[in-house]
Enzyme design. Structure first.
Site, PDB file in Angstrom:
ATOM      1  CB  CYS A  34      -0.955 -83.838  -8.604  1.00 44.84           C
ATOM      2  SG  CYS A  34       0.323 -84.688  -9.362  1.00 44.84           S
TER       3      CYS A  34
ATOM      4  NE  ARG B  76       5.937 -81.990  -1.891  1.00 45.25           N
ATOM      5  CZ  ARG B  76       5.220 -82.890  -2.560  1.00 45.25           C
ATOM      6  NH1 ARG B  76       4.801 -82.645  -3.781  1.00 45.25           N
ATOM      7  NH2 ARG B  76       4.930 -84.053  -2.005  1.00 45.25           N
TER       8      ARG B  76
HETATM    9  P1  XMP Z   1      -4.832 -85.479  -2.746  1.00 43.92           P
HETATM   10  O1  XMP Z   1      -5.247 -86.347  -3.899  1.00 43.92           O
HETATM   11  O2  XMP Z   1      -5.165 -86.088  -1.428  1.00 43.92           O
HETATM   12  O3  XMP Z   1      -3.238 -85.397  -2.855  1.00 43.92           O
HETATM   13  O4  XMP Z   1      -5.377 -84.088  -2.897  1.00 43.92           O
HETATM   14  C1  XMP Z   1      -2.430 -84.721  -1.932  1.00 43.92           C
HETATM   15  C2  XMP Z   1      -0.962 -84.959  -2.263  1.00 43.92           C
HETATM   16  O5  XMP Z   1      -0.628 -84.440  -3.545  1.00 43.92           O
HETATM   17  C3  XMP Z   1       0.764 -84.110  -3.592  1.00 43.92           C
HETATM   18  N1  XMP Z   1       0.888 -82.753  -4.112  1.00 43.92           N
HETATM   19  C4  XMP Z   1       1.216 -82.468  -5.376  1.00 43.92           C
HETATM   20  N2  XMP Z   1       1.582 -83.269  -6.387  1.00 43.92           N
HETATM   21  N3  XMP Z   1       1.806 -81.377  -7.766  1.00 43.92           N
HETATM   22  C5  XMP Z   1       1.924 -82.706  -7.587  1.00 43.92           C
HETATM   23  O6  XMP Z   1       2.320 -83.406  -8.509  1.00 43.92           O
HETATM   24  C6  XMP Z   1       1.442 -80.501  -6.801  1.00 43.92           C
HETATM   25  O7  XMP Z   1       1.352 -79.294  -7.005  1.00 43.92           O
HETATM   26  C7  XMP Z   1       1.148 -81.083  -5.538  1.00 43.92           C
HETATM   27  N4  XMP Z   1       0.803 -80.539  -4.340  1.00 43.92           N
HETATM   28  C8  XMP Z   1       0.652 -81.599  -3.496  1.00 43.92           C
HETATM   29  C9  XMP Z   1       1.295 -84.214  -2.183  1.00 43.92           C
HETATM   30  O8  XMP Z   1       2.044 -85.418  -2.093  1.00 43.92           O
HETATM   31  C10 XMP Z   1       0.014 -84.236  -1.349  1.00 43.92           C
HETATM   32  O9  XMP Z   1       0.207 -84.890  -0.109  1.00 43.92           O
END
Ligand code: XMP
Length: 492
Positions: A309, A405
């Site tokens: 992210c 989203r």
């Molecule tokens: P981890 O750290 O477990 O996080 O890989 C998964 C969570 O990240 C969020 N998510 C995003 N957040 N940009 C963001 O700011 C993105 O492109 C993105 N894609 C996923 C989401 O809440 C997920 O469960």
């Protein structure tokens, strides 16, 4: 009056995983005795406090089935059409069904030849089939054992000659126990299920019952089907209704910043039209929690902690995750609404710290993206195996439909301002072995605090603040790691 800009510099501190550790306490709890069952939303219990992220490189039906069989919950991503989503939900709901429904039962006809049926069973991957007439009445049952004497010499004989015509059937309300007793009494392996008019309604197999038994810890709804969560865009009423009708247990309103009046109003309306529980997210402050706890069945926390992210660097906004979870949990616990900590969890220690901060369950993306059950194929680079992992706010994922989203327009690639990256993550093998390490580490954390259950742990645990010297001390140091541990890889 004070100067408006310099008072702005009197800022509160916000903490994340590496800033804190659990204070060890006297314990009478052996780690393997710790009970990790929990609630993900007001009406849905889980046997482990773990969810897989609604991302198109993490959760589709295969991973959701594996999550639920291990006691957790998969949350289906929404970079797919509503029709595709319904098929995925149905796959999960049918995975461990006691009765295989009529449409999915492979049947034979009495006038077919033994050879035809043998080939058909081989092709369909079944070892037996009910034999039915034009009215779908069960005339017999044919299995490999019946067929074997006919191979070579009697291959062109009709099925009606080879089949067993004394069929033991059961009614539609049969239980697993009753089916097993029938199988035991009659030394058979499959029991056709018939409706009131004696027509074939389904099939119960020994293999199916044994498979269910293997997953004692599975997260199941009252009817025995595996649980599943579905991500729904804040304004996607049609997806919400379709998921609810397909039997989804929990809908997750999927928005990067849910503290927005339109999002909250729409989420509220959705929650009033569906039977499923509705979890609202993501939020990261007590004010946002106040705005949703009145109607939400759960609140999901995480503004920018995710591994893929870039929200915080791109937008300058975010909340370090331990503080975010604690603020939201202060509000949610007063309303008896469960909290889910979403994102940023790299180790089992992070997961149990999130629970100490007030989460009832944790959601992970990167931790599971490398497993065999995650979507996508294994790629090899420099002799090592990887799978793709990308943020749902990355250009690639938004191009395939996930832009809303981030409340972004979808029609113009060039116009995207992404909030995530596309990456590769090491291939890891089965989800079950990853969950074993994750949950095992969490239980050990509960042992250090002397808590036998998640609610007790939330109440009893205390944090200490860690300096950067303390962080260094906490990782392997002054050694060269020679063997990979199943639950630790050094941070870059
Ligand atoms: P981890 O750290 O477990 O996080 O890989 C998964 C969570 O990240 C969020 N998510 C995003 N957040 N940009 C963001 O700011 C993105 O492109 C993105 N894609 C996923 C989401 O809440 C997920 O469960």
């Amino acid at each position: 009056d004070s100067d408006p800009f310099s008072t702005k510099l009197q800022v509160p501190e916000a903490l994340t995983f590496d800033d804190v550790l659990l204070r060890p306490m006297e314990s009478h709890v052996e780690p393997d005795e710790a009970d990790v069952s929990t609630r993900v939303s007001t009406n849905v219990d889980l046997n482990i406090p773990v969810l897989s992220a609604a991302m198109d490189t993490v959760t589709e039906s295969d991973l959701a089935i594996a999550m639920a069989r291990n006691g957790g919950l998969g949350v289906l991503h929404r970079n797919m059409t509503v029709e595709e989503m319904v098929v995925e939900v149905e796959r999960v709901k049918r995975a461990d069904e006691l009765v295989i429904r009529r449409d999915n039962v492979v049947t034979a006809r009495p006038e077919q030849t033994v050879r035809e049926v043998d080939e058909m069973m081989e092709h369909e991957g079944v070892s037996g089939a009910p034999v039915v007439d034009d009215d779908d009445e069960v005339l017999g049952i044919i299995s490999g054992t019946d067929i074997r004497p006919y191979l070579e010499v009697g291959e062109s004989d009709e099925v009606r000659k080879a089949m067993t015509d004394e069929v033991i059937t059961a009614g539609e309300d049969v239980t697993a126990r009753e089916a097993l007793e029938l199988m035991y009494d009659h030394k058979i392996e499959r029991v056709p299920i018939v409706d009131g008019d004696d027509r074939l309604a389904g099939l119960v197999t020994m293999q199916g019952i044994l498979q269910r038994r293997e997953h004692e810890n599975a997260a199941r709804a009252d009817d025995g089907a595996l649980r599943i969560g579905v991500a729904v865009g804040p304004f996607e009423d049609d997806r919400a209704t379709a998921a609810d009708d397909a039997g989804a247990d929990v809908l997750f309103i999927d928005c990067a910043h849910a503290h927005n009046r339109n999002v909250i109003e729409s989420a509220h309306e959705i929650s009033e039209t569906v039977d499923a529980d509705v979890v609202v997210g993501n939020v990261g402050t007590r004010e946002a929690a106040e705005a949703v706890v009145d109607f939400a069945d759960g609140v999901k926390v995480g503004i920018g902690p995710g591994s893929i992210c870039t929200t915080r660097v791109v937008t300058g906004a975010g909340m370090p995750q331990i503080t975010a979870v604690a603020e939201v949990a202060d509000v949610a616990s007063r309303h008896d609404v469960p909290v889910i900590a979403d994102g940023g969890i790299r180790y089992s220690g992070d997961a149990i710290k999130a629970v100490a901060a007030g989460a009832d369950a944790v959601m992970l993306g990167s931790y599971f993206a490398g497993t065999k059950e995650a979507p996508g194929r294994v790629i090899t680079m420099n002799g090592k195996k990887y799978k793709q992992y990308r943020g749902m706010g990355s250009v690639g994922a938004m191009r395939s439909g996930g832009g809303d989203r981030y409340l972004k327009e979808e029609d113009d690639d060039e116009g995207f301002v992404p909030e995530g990256v596309e990456a590769a993550t090491p291939y890891k093998g089965t989800l079950a072995s990853e969950l074993h390490q994750l949950v095992g580490g969490m239980k050990s954390g509960m042992g250090y605090v002397g808590a036998a259950s998640i609610p007790e742990f939330k109440e009893r645990s205390r944090f200490v603040r860690v300096s950067s010297a303390g962080q260094t001390e906490g990782h392997p140091h002054d050694v060269m790691i020679t063997d990979e541990a199943p639950n630790y890889s050094p941070q870059e």
